[in-house]
Design a protein around this motif. Structure first.
Motif, mmCIF file in Angstrom:
data_model
loop_
_atom_site.group_PDB
_atom_site.id
_atom_site.type_symbol
_atom_site.label_atom_id
_atom_site.label_comp_id
_atom_site.label_asym_id
_atom_site.label_seq_id
_atom_site.Cartn_x
_atom_site.Cartn_y
_atom_site.Cartn_z
ATOM 1 N N ARG A 391 -10.209 -6.965 8.406
ATOM 2 C CA ARG A 391 -9.894 -5.985 9.459
ATOM 3 C C ARG A 391 -9.277 -4.728 8.867
ATOM 4 N N ARG A 392 -9.283 -3.660 9.683
ATOM 5 C CA ARG A 392 -8.696 -2.388 9.259
ATOM 6 C C ARG A 392 -7.463 -2.068 10.097
ATOM 7 N N PHE A 393 -6.450 -1.544 9.448
ATOM 8 C CA PHE A 393 -5.200 -1.220 10.130
ATOM 9 C C PHE A 393 -4.695 0.158 9.715
ATOM 10 N N VAL A 417 3.660 -6.540 6.051
ATOM 11 C CA VAL A 417 3.683 -5.736 4.824
ATOM 12 C C VAL A 417 2.301 -5.769 4.174
ATOM 13 N N VAL A 418 1.793 -4.593 3.790
ATOM 14 C CA VAL A 418 0.507 -4.471 3.108
ATOM 15 C C VAL A 418 0.728 -3.780 1.763
ATOM 16 N N VAL A 419 0.152 -4.334 0.711
ATOM 17 C CA VAL A 419 0.204 -3.725 -0.615
ATOM 18 C C VAL A 419 -1.183 -3.200 -0.934
ATOM 19 N N PHE A 420 -1.254 -1.976 -1.488
ATOM 20 C CA PHE A 420 -2.571 -1.382 -1.782
ATOM 21 C C PHE A 420 -2.423 -0.361 -2.917
ATOM 22 N N HIS A 426 2.066 9.342 -0.113
ATOM 23 C CA HIS A 426 3.522 9.411 -0.223
ATOM 24 C C HIS A 426 4.181 8.664 0.930
ATOM 25 N N PRO A 427 5.444 8.247 0.736
ATOM 26 C CA PRO A 427 6.153 7.621 1.854
ATOM 27 C C PRO A 427 6.130 8.532 3.079
ATOM 28 N N GLY A 428 5.861 7.937 4.232
ATOM 29 C CA GLY A 428 5.792 8.725 5.468
ATOM 30 C C GLY A 428 4.361 9.067 5.870
ATOM 31 N N ASP A 429 3.386 8.893 4.944
ATOM 32 C CA ASP A 429 1.973 9.134 5.280
ATOM 33 C C ASP A 429 1.422 7.948 6.073
ATOM 34 N N TYR A 430 0.470 8.256 6.951
ATOM 35 C CA TYR A 430 -0.311 7.201 7.595
ATOM 36 C C TYR A 430 -1.648 7.097 6.883
ATOM 37 N N VAL A 431 -2.112 5.850 6.713
ATOM 38 C CA VAL A 431 -3.369 5.666 5.998
ATOM 39 C C VAL A 431 -4.100 4.467 6.601
ATOM 40 N N ARG A 432 -5.449 4.512 6.579
ATOM 41 C CA ARG A 432 -6.216 3.347 7.060
ATOM 42 C C ARG A 432 -6.505 2.426 5.889
ATOM 43 N N VAL A 433 -6.206 1.152 6.111
ATOM 44 C CA VAL A 433 -6.344 0.182 5.033
ATOM 45 C C VAL A 433 -7.186 -0.988 5.531
ATOM 46 N N GLU A 434 -8.130 -1.402 4.695
ATOM 47 C CA GLU A 434 -8.885 -2.620 5.001
ATOM 48 C C GLU A 434 -8.276 -3.775 4.221
ATOM 49 N N ILE A 435 -8.038 -4.870 4.928
ATOM 50 C CA ILE A 435 -7.376 -6.014 4.297
ATOM 51 C C ILE A 435 -8.421 -6.822 3.527
ATOM 52 N N THR A 436 -8.131 -7.060 2.245
ATOM 53 C CA THR A 436 -9.088 -7.762 1.391
ATOM 54 C C THR A 436 -8.609 -9.150 0.990
ATOM 55 N N ASP A 437 -7.295 -9.394 1.090
ATOM 56 C CA ASP A 437 -6.748 -10.669 0.612
ATOM 57 C C ASP A 437 -5.351 -10.841 1.211
ATOM 58 N N THR A 439 -1.400 -13.465 1.142
ATOM 59 C CA THR A 439 -0.633 -14.694 0.953
ATOM 60 C C THR A 439 0.013 -14.972 2.315
ATOM 61 N N SER A 440 0.916 -15.967 2.387
ATOM 62 C CA SER A 440 1.559 -16.196 3.680
ATOM 63 C C SER A 440 2.580 -15.092 3.984
ATOM 64 N N ALA A 441 2.975 -14.319 2.962
ATOM 65 C CA ALA A 441 3.996 -13.296 3.170
ATOM 66 C C ALA A 441 3.464 -11.874 3.176
ATOM 67 N N THR A 442 2.321 -11.624 2.538
ATOM 68 C CA THR A 442 1.872 -10.243 2.331
ATOM 69 C C THR A 442 0.365 -10.107 2.515
ATOM 70 N N LEU A 443 -0.054 -8.932 3.005
ATOM 71 C CA LEU A 443 -1.471 -8.587 3.036
ATOM 72 C C LEU A 443 -1.768 -7.689 1.837
ATOM 73 N N VAL A 444 -2.982 -7.812 1.331
ATOM 74 C CA VAL A 444 -3.431 -6.960 0.232
ATOM 75 C C VAL A 444 -4.617 -6.168 0.758
ATOM 76 N N GLY A 445 -4.668 -4.866 0.457
ATOM 77 C CA GLY A 445 -5.757 -4.080 1.028
ATOM 78 C C GLY A 445 -6.234 -2.961 0.133
ATOM 79 N N ARG A 446 -7.206 -2.214 0.685
ATOM 80 C CA ARG A 446 -7.676 -1.010 -0.021
ATOM 81 C C ARG A 446 -7.808 0.098 1.018
ATOM 82 N N VAL A 447 -7.552 1.324 0.556
ATOM 83 C CA VAL A 447 -7.571 2.463 1.462
ATOM 84 C C VAL A 447 -9.013 2.790 1.857
ATOM 85 N N VAL A 448 -9.252 3.013 3.139
ATOM 86 C CA VAL A 448 -10.578 3.415 3.607
ATOM 87 C C VAL A 448 -10.448 4.730 4.362
ATOM 88 N N GLU A 449 -11.546 5.436 4.498
ATOM 89 C CA GLU A 449 -11.453 6.752 5.181
ATOM 90 C C GLU A 449 -11.352 6.581 6.680
#
Ligand code: SAH
Ligand code: SF4
Ligand code: F3S
Length: 449
Positions: A391-393, A417-420, A426-437, A439-449
């Motif tokens: 999904r994308r967030f 929490v998403v790591v990408f 920069h802190p304070g920016d909004y960005v669209r991220v697709e979740i790729t992976d 754990t039970s504590a964190t989402l891992v993603g990549r930036v999408v347009e």
């Protein structure tokens, strides 16, 4: 002018103040108010206890282990006093209110100040300076909300800030010390809340969390919580609004409608259940049943399929049977919590439970039940995160990931929490991220347009 823009470095001639904060988010906000009050008196804030003239410890009494940890810390900080005889050590917050003079007797403390007496700190510190110690004010107030004080934000350049919208609590849950340490409930003038939100936004903050022990009972003149939420969200569509804590008995459909209708009010509700057994809830004096709680969960899901729900749970409260415990586990599955804070019951002196109900679940059994609750929540959190893969967030960037220099972290509206990878953000920016992976504590993603 907001004080946090003017956070002065500790290089002047004023006395230096160091403050350490324990306990809940309310305490984080209170420390910022304390710094504002003392900065106005010429004190200079420092992050280094070894150079401080005044050390304040903002304390928590909610569970015994919270207090034990703070006792230990007070001993350590007492060592600075031996090295620097002029140093004043103060205890503020909930332990100050609960233990009062006992703090002077058990540790080398000079000042004890309760949560409603912070305006008196300058005078108390002057007295402590003159008389070498034992200055105290633990009066609780029906009115104090520190409404017009602009907190000094201690995380310079931050993205997310707390705004206290009310103080105290009227609920008297039978296990809980907070009504005794914080006094009765009172709401803060909405004009001062809105002003603070606007000033934070202008200073670059992109998220505010409205704080109170039971925000759903906020009431000031004709402004209720639904209206306040809508007004704060109206500051800017770029300002995310969160709130905590909601009491299940007071979470109204009207508030849910406002959240559902307002994209920048976050899809995350913290709704402490405490137990899944109606009998336990009755003994806890929570004023709702298991069925009512699950009804509120349905009301959330009907309006917002994508809303995260988190909770607080207590294992091993007085009289809790194996069956009561199983009902907590089954409530967790039915509600499908995304996240939970989980605790062993800790008897607090002075509460109704301590007076009227034997603390009769053996320690080892509390530990066992808490272990089951935690294991189940880990599974539920992992399932919840797995559903997000693909999904994308929209993610609000908060800073560098602790694990890796070239990763950023931020949060989804659901408070996950998403790591990408870093990129030009920069802190304070909004960005669209697709979740790729995940754990039970964190989402891992990549930036999408
Ligand atoms: N006002 C909030 C919570 C305040 S305290 C609310 O009503 O939800 C935060 C959490 O600490 C509580 O939700 C509860 O789960 C836990 N807690 C409070 N008193 C406790 C006690 N005596 N033993 C164990 N946990 C406790
Ligand atoms: Fe404590 Fe209950 Fe008040 Fe929360 S609502 S602070 S648990 S008395
Ligand atoms: Fe602790 Fe007081 Fe908060 S007891 S949880 S610091 S209100």
């Amino acid at each position: 002018m907001m004080d946090y823009k003017n956070l002065r470095p500790a290089t002047g001639s004023g006395r230096k103040l160091y403050i350490e904060t324990y306990g809940c988010q309310m305490n984080v906000g209170d420390s910022e108010i304390v710094v504002a009050i003392l900065q106005k008196e010429g004190y200079l804030y420092t992050r280094r206890p070894e150079e401080a003239d005044v050390i304040l410890v903002n304390t928590c009494s909610v569970r015994d282990n919270a207090e034990q940890r703070i006792w230990g810390r007070l001993s350590e900080l007492g060592r600075y006093k031996k090295a620097r005889p002029g140093l004043r050590l103060g205890v503020i917050g909930c332990m100050a209110e609960r233990l009062r003079e006992e703090l002077f007797e058990r540790r080398a403390v000079d000042i004890v100040v309760g949560p409603d007496a912070y305006r008196d700190l300058p005078r108390l510190l002057r007295d402590a300076g003159d008389q070498a110690g034992r200055s105290i004010n633990v009066e609780l107030s029906r009115e104090e909300t520190y409404a017009e004080i602009s907190p000094v934000r201690l995380d310079q350049g931050g993205v997310s800030a707390f705004i206290a919208i009310m103080r105290g609590c009227n609920n008297m849950c039978s296990y809980c010390v907070v009504p005794y340490t914080r006094g009765g409930e009172r709401s803060r003038d909405p004009q001062t809340i809105l002003r603070e939100a606007r000033e934070l936004f202008d200073a670059g903050y992109r998220e505010v969390t409205l704080l109170g022990q039971n925000v759903n009972s906020y009431s000031f003149g004709d402004v209720d919580f639904a209206r306040l939420l809508a007004d704060v969200a109206g500051v800017s569509p770029q300002l995310r609004v969160r709130f905590a804590t909601s009491h299940p008995k007071d979470l109204s459909d009207e508030v849910l409608d406002v959240i559902a209708a307002t994209p920048n009010i976050c899809r995350a509700i913290h709704l402490p259940a405490q137990s899944g057994s109606s009998e336990m809830l009755e003994r806890m004096n929570r004023k709702y049943s298991r069925e009512w709680y699950l009804g509120r969960i349905r009301a959330i899901r009907e309006r917002m399929a994508d809303c995260a729900v988190s909770t607080d749970l207590i294992a091993g409260f007085c009289g809790e049977t194996q069956d009561d415990h199983r009902q907590t586990l089954s409530l967790m599955r039915e509600a499908g919590f995304d996240f939970a804070y989980m605790f062993k019951y800790s008897e607090r002196p002075g509460t109704r439970a301590s007076r009227e109900m034997p603390d009769d679940v053996p320690e080892a059994e509390k530990t066992r039940r808490l272990g089951e609750v935690i294991a189940l929540q880990n599974t539920l959190s992992l399932e919840s995160n797995r559903r997000d893969v693909g999904r994308r967030f929209e993610v609000l960037v908060e800073g560098r990931s602790k694990r890796s220099e070239d990763q950023l972290f931020g949060r989804t509206s659901q408070n996950k929490v998403v790591v990408f990878p870093r990129g030009d953000l920069h802190p304070g920016d909004y960005v669209r991220v697709e979740i790729t992976d995940c754990t039970s504590a964190t989402l891992v993603g990549r930036v999408v347009e």
